[in-house]
Scaffold this motif. Structure first.
Motif, PDB file in Angstrom:
ATOM      1  N   PRO A 192     -26.119  18.587 -46.592  1.00  0.00           N
ATOM      2  CA  PRO A 192     -26.801  19.872 -46.875  1.00  0.00           C
ATOM      3  C   PRO A 192     -26.300  21.028 -46.010  1.00  0.00           C
ATOM      4  O   PRO A 192     -26.490  22.198 -46.366  1.00  0.00           O
ATOM      5  N   LEU A 193     -25.673  20.735 -44.877  1.00  0.00           N
ATOM      6  CA  LEU A 193     -25.183  21.803 -43.999  1.00  0.00           C
ATOM      7  C   LEU A 193     -23.876  22.416 -44.498  1.00  0.00           C
ATOM      8  O   LEU A 193     -23.387  23.389 -43.917  1.00  0.00           O
ATOM      9  N   ASP A 194     -23.304  21.829 -45.540  1.00  0.00           N
ATOM     10  CA  ASP A 194     -22.073  22.330 -46.158  1.00  0.00           C
ATOM     11  C   ASP A 194     -20.936  22.481 -45.142  1.00  0.00           C
ATOM     12  O   ASP A 194     -20.283  23.524 -45.058  1.00  0.00           O
ATOM     13  N   LEU A 195     -20.725  21.412 -44.350  1.00  0.00           N
ATOM     14  CA  LEU A 195     -19.645  21.404 -43.352  1.00  0.00           C
ATOM     15  C   LEU A 195     -18.367  20.772 -43.892  1.00  0.00           C
ATOM     16  O   LEU A 195     -17.396  20.605 -43.165  1.00  0.00           O
ATOM     17  N   GLY A 196     -18.383  20.391 -45.151  1.00  0.00           N
ATOM     18  CA  GLY A 196     -17.227  19.704 -45.716  1.00  0.00           C
ATOM     19  C   GLY A 196     -17.213  18.227 -45.382  1.00  0.00           C
ATOM     20  O   GLY A 196     -16.222  17.546 -45.587  1.00  0.00           O
ATOM     21  N   ILE A 197     -18.325  17.751 -44.842  1.00  0.00           N
ATOM     22  CA  ILE A 197     -18.457  16.342 -44.475  1.00  0.00           C
ATOM     23  C   ILE A 197     -19.475  15.720 -45.430  1.00  0.00           C
ATOM     24  O   ILE A 197     -20.519  16.309 -45.701  1.00  0.00           O
ATOM     25  N   GLY A 198     -19.165  14.556 -45.925  1.00  0.00           N
ATOM     26  CA  GLY A 198     -20.090  13.865 -46.826  1.00  0.00           C
ATOM     27  C   GLY A 198     -19.995  12.371 -46.647  1.00  0.00           C
ATOM     28  O   GLY A 198     -19.306  11.878 -45.737  1.00  0.00           O
ATOM     29  N   PRO A 199     -20.670  11.643 -47.495  1.00  0.00           N
ATOM     30  CA  PRO A 199     -20.612  10.181 -47.402  1.00  0.00           C
ATOM     31  C   PRO A 199     -19.221   9.674 -47.769  1.00  0.00           C
ATOM     32  O   PRO A 199     -18.460  10.353 -48.456  1.00  0.00           O
ATOM     33  N   ILE A 200     -18.906   8.486 -47.302  1.00  0.00           N
ATOM     34  CA  ILE A 200     -17.626   7.856 -47.640  1.00  0.00           C
ATOM     35  C   ILE A 200     -17.698   7.394 -49.092  1.00  0.00           C
ATOM     36  O   ILE A 200     -18.617   6.658 -49.469  1.00  0.00           O
ATOM     37  N   GLN A 201     -16.749   7.823 -49.886  1.00  0.00           N
ATOM     38  CA  GLN A 201     -16.695   7.400 -51.280  1.00  0.00           C
ATOM     39  C   GLN A 201     -16.393   5.902 -51.341  1.00  0.00           C
ATOM     40  O   GLN A 201     -15.480   5.419 -50.678  1.00  0.00           O
ATOM     41  N   GLY A 202     -17.165   5.186 -52.101  1.00  0.00           N
ATOM     42  CA  GLY A 202     -16.926   3.755 -52.280  1.00  0.00           C
ATOM     43  C   GLY A 202     -17.445   2.886 -51.156  1.00  0.00           C
ATOM     44  O   GLY A 202     -17.021   1.741 -51.021  1.00  0.00           O
ATOM     45  N   ILE A 203     -18.360   3.405 -50.342  1.00  0.00           N
ATOM     46  CA  ILE A 203     -18.856   2.610 -49.205  1.00  0.00           C
ATOM     47  C   ILE A 203     -19.520   1.326 -49.690  1.00  0.00           C
ATOM     48  O   ILE A 203     -19.453   0.293 -49.034  1.00  0.00           O
ATOM     49  N   TYR A 204     -20.153   1.391 -50.859  1.00  0.00           N
ATOM     50  CA  TYR A 204     -20.795   0.180 -51.391  1.00  0.00           C
ATOM     51  C   TYR A 204     -19.744  -0.868 -51.747  1.00  0.00           C
ATOM     52  O   TYR A 204     -19.930  -2.058 -51.485  1.00  0.00           O
ATOM     53  N   ASP A 205     -18.644  -0.425 -52.340  1.00  0.00           N
ATOM     54  CA  ASP A 205     -17.558  -1.349 -52.676  1.00  0.00           C
ATOM     55  C   ASP A 205     -16.958  -1.965 -51.413  1.00  0.00           C
ATOM     56  O   ASP A 205     -16.713  -3.174 -51.341  1.00  0.00           O
ATOM     57  N   ILE A 206     -16.737  -1.122 -50.419  1.00  0.00           N
ATOM     58  CA  ILE A 206     -16.164  -1.590 -49.154  1.00  0.00           C
ATOM     59  C   ILE A 206     -17.102  -2.577 -48.474  1.00  0.00           C
ATOM     60  O   ILE A 206     -16.676  -3.645 -47.999  1.00  0.00           O
ATOM     61  N   THR A 207     -18.388  -2.248 -48.456  1.00  0.00           N
ATOM     62  CA  THR A 207     -19.378  -3.125 -47.817  1.00  0.00           C
ATOM     63  C   THR A 207     -19.468  -4.456 -48.541  1.00  0.00           C
ATOM     64  O   THR A 207     -19.503  -5.515 -47.907  1.00  0.00           O
ATOM     65  N   GLU A 208     -19.494  -4.416 -49.848  1.00  0.00           N
ATOM     66  CA  GLU A 208     -19.618  -5.638 -50.638  1.00  0.00           C
ATOM     67  C   GLU A 208     -18.459  -6.602 -50.380  1.00  0.00           C
ATOM     68  O   GLU A 208     -18.651  -7.782 -50.082  1.00  0.00           O
ATOM     69  N   MET A 209     -17.252  -6.098 -50.475  1.00  0.00           N
ATOM     70  CA  MET A 209     -16.091  -6.974 -50.279  1.00  0.00           C
ATOM     71  C   MET A 209     -15.936  -7.385 -48.814  1.00  0.00           C
ATOM     72  O   MET A 209     -15.576  -8.524 -48.523  1.00  0.00           O
ATOM     73  N   GLY A 210     -16.222  -6.465 -47.908  1.00  0.00           N
ATOM     74  CA  GLY A 210     -16.107  -6.784 -46.484  1.00  0.00           C
ATOM     75  C   GLY A 210     -17.116  -7.832 -46.030  1.00  0.00           C
ATOM     76  O   GLY A 210     -16.783  -8.728 -45.254  1.00  0.00           O
ATOM     77  N   MET A 211     -18.342  -7.716 -46.517  1.00  0.00           N
ATOM     78  CA  MET A 211     -19.371  -8.707 -46.148  1.00  0.00           C
ATOM     79  C   MET A 211     -19.014 -10.093 -46.680  1.00  0.00           C
ATOM     80  O   MET A 211     -19.175 -11.099 -45.981  1.00  0.00           O
ATOM     81  N   ALA A 212     -18.538 -10.143 -47.916  1.00  0.00           N
ATOM     82  CA  ALA A 212     -18.141 -11.431 -48.481  1.00  0.00           C
ATOM     83  C   ALA A 212     -17.005 -12.047 -47.658  1.00  0.00           C
ATOM     84  O   ALA A 212     -17.050 -13.242 -47.325  1.00  0.00           O
ATOM     85  N   ALA A 213     -16.019 -11.240 -47.327  1.00  0.00           N
ATOM     86  CA  ALA A 213     -14.896 -11.738 -46.530  1.00  0.00           C
ATOM     87  C   ALA A 213     -15.375 -12.235 -45.170  1.00  0.00           C
ATOM     88  O   ALA A 213     -14.926 -13.284 -44.682  1.00  0.00           O
ATOM     89  N   ALA A 214     -16.295 -11.509 -44.545  1.00  0.00           N
ATOM     90  CA  ALA A 214     -16.808 -11.911 -43.230  1.00  0.00           C
ATOM     91  C   ALA A 214     -17.555 -13.235 -43.309  1.00  0.00           C
ATOM     92  O   ALA A 214     -17.349 -14.126 -42.474  1.00  0.00           O
ATOM     93  N   VAL A 215     -18.404 -13.385 -44.297  1.00  0.00           N
ATOM     94  CA  VAL A 215     -19.171 -14.630 -44.436  1.00  0.00           C
ATOM     95  C   VAL A 215     -18.233 -15.812 -44.644  1.00  0.00           C
ATOM     96  O   VAL A 215     -18.373 -16.861 -44.003  1.00  0.00           O
ATOM     97  N   PHE A 216     -17.253 -15.653 -45.521  1.00  0.00           N
ATOM     98  CA  PHE A 216     -16.315 -16.749 -45.756  1.00  0.00           C
ATOM     99  C   PHE A 216     -15.468 -17.035 -44.521  1.00  0.00           C
ATOM    100  O   PHE A 216     -15.045 -18.174 -44.302  1.00  0.00           O
ATOM    101  N   ALA A 217     -15.212 -16.030 -43.701  1.00  0.00           N
ATOM    102  CA  ALA A 217     -14.436 -16.235 -42.474  1.00  0.00           C
ATOM    103  C   ALA A 217     -15.220 -17.027 -41.431  1.00  0.00           C
ATOM    104  O   ALA A 217     -14.631 -17.713 -40.599  1.00  0.00           O
TER     105      ALA A 217
END
Length: 162
Positions: free
Chosen positions: A29-54
Motif C-alpha cells: 500500500p505504500l507504493d514503494l515498488g515492493i510487493g510479494p514474491i510472485q509464485g511464493i506458493y509454488d516455491i513453498t510447495e516444492m521446497g517443503m516437499a523436497a525438504a521432507v523427502f531429504a
C-alpha cells in the motif's frame, strides 16, 4: 546426514523467502515498488516437499520415526530385535514403492509438460526431489534391514535369547 542438512537449508530458505514476501505484501500500500514474491506458493510447495523427502533417509538411519514403545520393555530382547527387523523391512518396502511411484509420477508430469500455476515452473522438478529423497530413503532402509539382521544374528549367537 548431508541430505538432511540440505533439507534444513531449504527450510531456512523457504522461511526467509516467505518473510520477505509477507513484508513486501505489507509494504504494497505504500507504493514503494515492493510487493510479494510472485509464485511464493509454488516455491513453498516444492521446497517443503523436497525438504521432507531429504529428511527421511537420516530419520530412518537414526531410527527416529514415530514408534509406540508401550510394551517394548516387557518383551524379551530377541522379540524387540525381531520387531525392529520387521519394521525395517516394512519401511524398505514402503520407501521402494514410494520411490517407484514417484518416479512414474515424474515421468507423467514430464510427458504432459505440467507446470505450476504462478511461476509456470515444470512440476516434474518437485517430483525429481521426491525421487532422489525416496531413492536415498530406500537405500538407507535396505541398509537398516541388513543392520537389523546382523543385530539379530549377533545377539542370538552370542548368548541365546538375551
Amino acid at each position: 546426514m548431508g541430505m538432511a542438512l540440505v533439507g534444513g537449508l531449504l527450510l531456512i530458505g523457504i522461511t526467509a523467502l516467505t518473510c520477505i514476501s509477507i513484508i513486501g505484501r505489507a509494504l504494497l500500500p505504500l507504493d514503494l515498488g515492493i510487493g510479494p514474491i510472485q509464485g511464493i506458493y509454488d516455491i513453498t510447495e516444492m521446497g517443503m516437499a523436497a525438504a521432507v523427502f531429504a529428511f527421511l533417509p537420516w530419520c530412518q538411519l537414526q531410527r527416529k520415526h514415530a514408534t509406540v514403545d508401550l510394551f517394548a520393555p516387557l518383551y524379551p530382547a530377541i522379540m524387540n530385535r525381531s520387531i525392529n527387523l520387521l519394521v525395517d523391512v516394512a519401511m524398505c518396502v514402503v520407501a521402494s514403492v514410494g520411490a517407484w511411484r514417484m518416479y512414474l509420477g515424474m515421468l507423467d508430469k514430464m510427458r504432459y509438460n505440467e507446470t505450476t500455476l504462478i511461476l509456470q515452473a515444470p512440476v516434474w522438478i518437485g517430483y525429481l526431489a521426491g525421487v532422489l529423497g525416496l531413492g536415498a530413503f530406500a537405500l538407507v532402509a535396505a541398509f537398516c534391514v541388513l543392520r537389523s539382521v546382523r543385530d539379530l544374528r549377533r545377539k542370538q549367537s552370542a548368548g541365546g535369547l538375551a
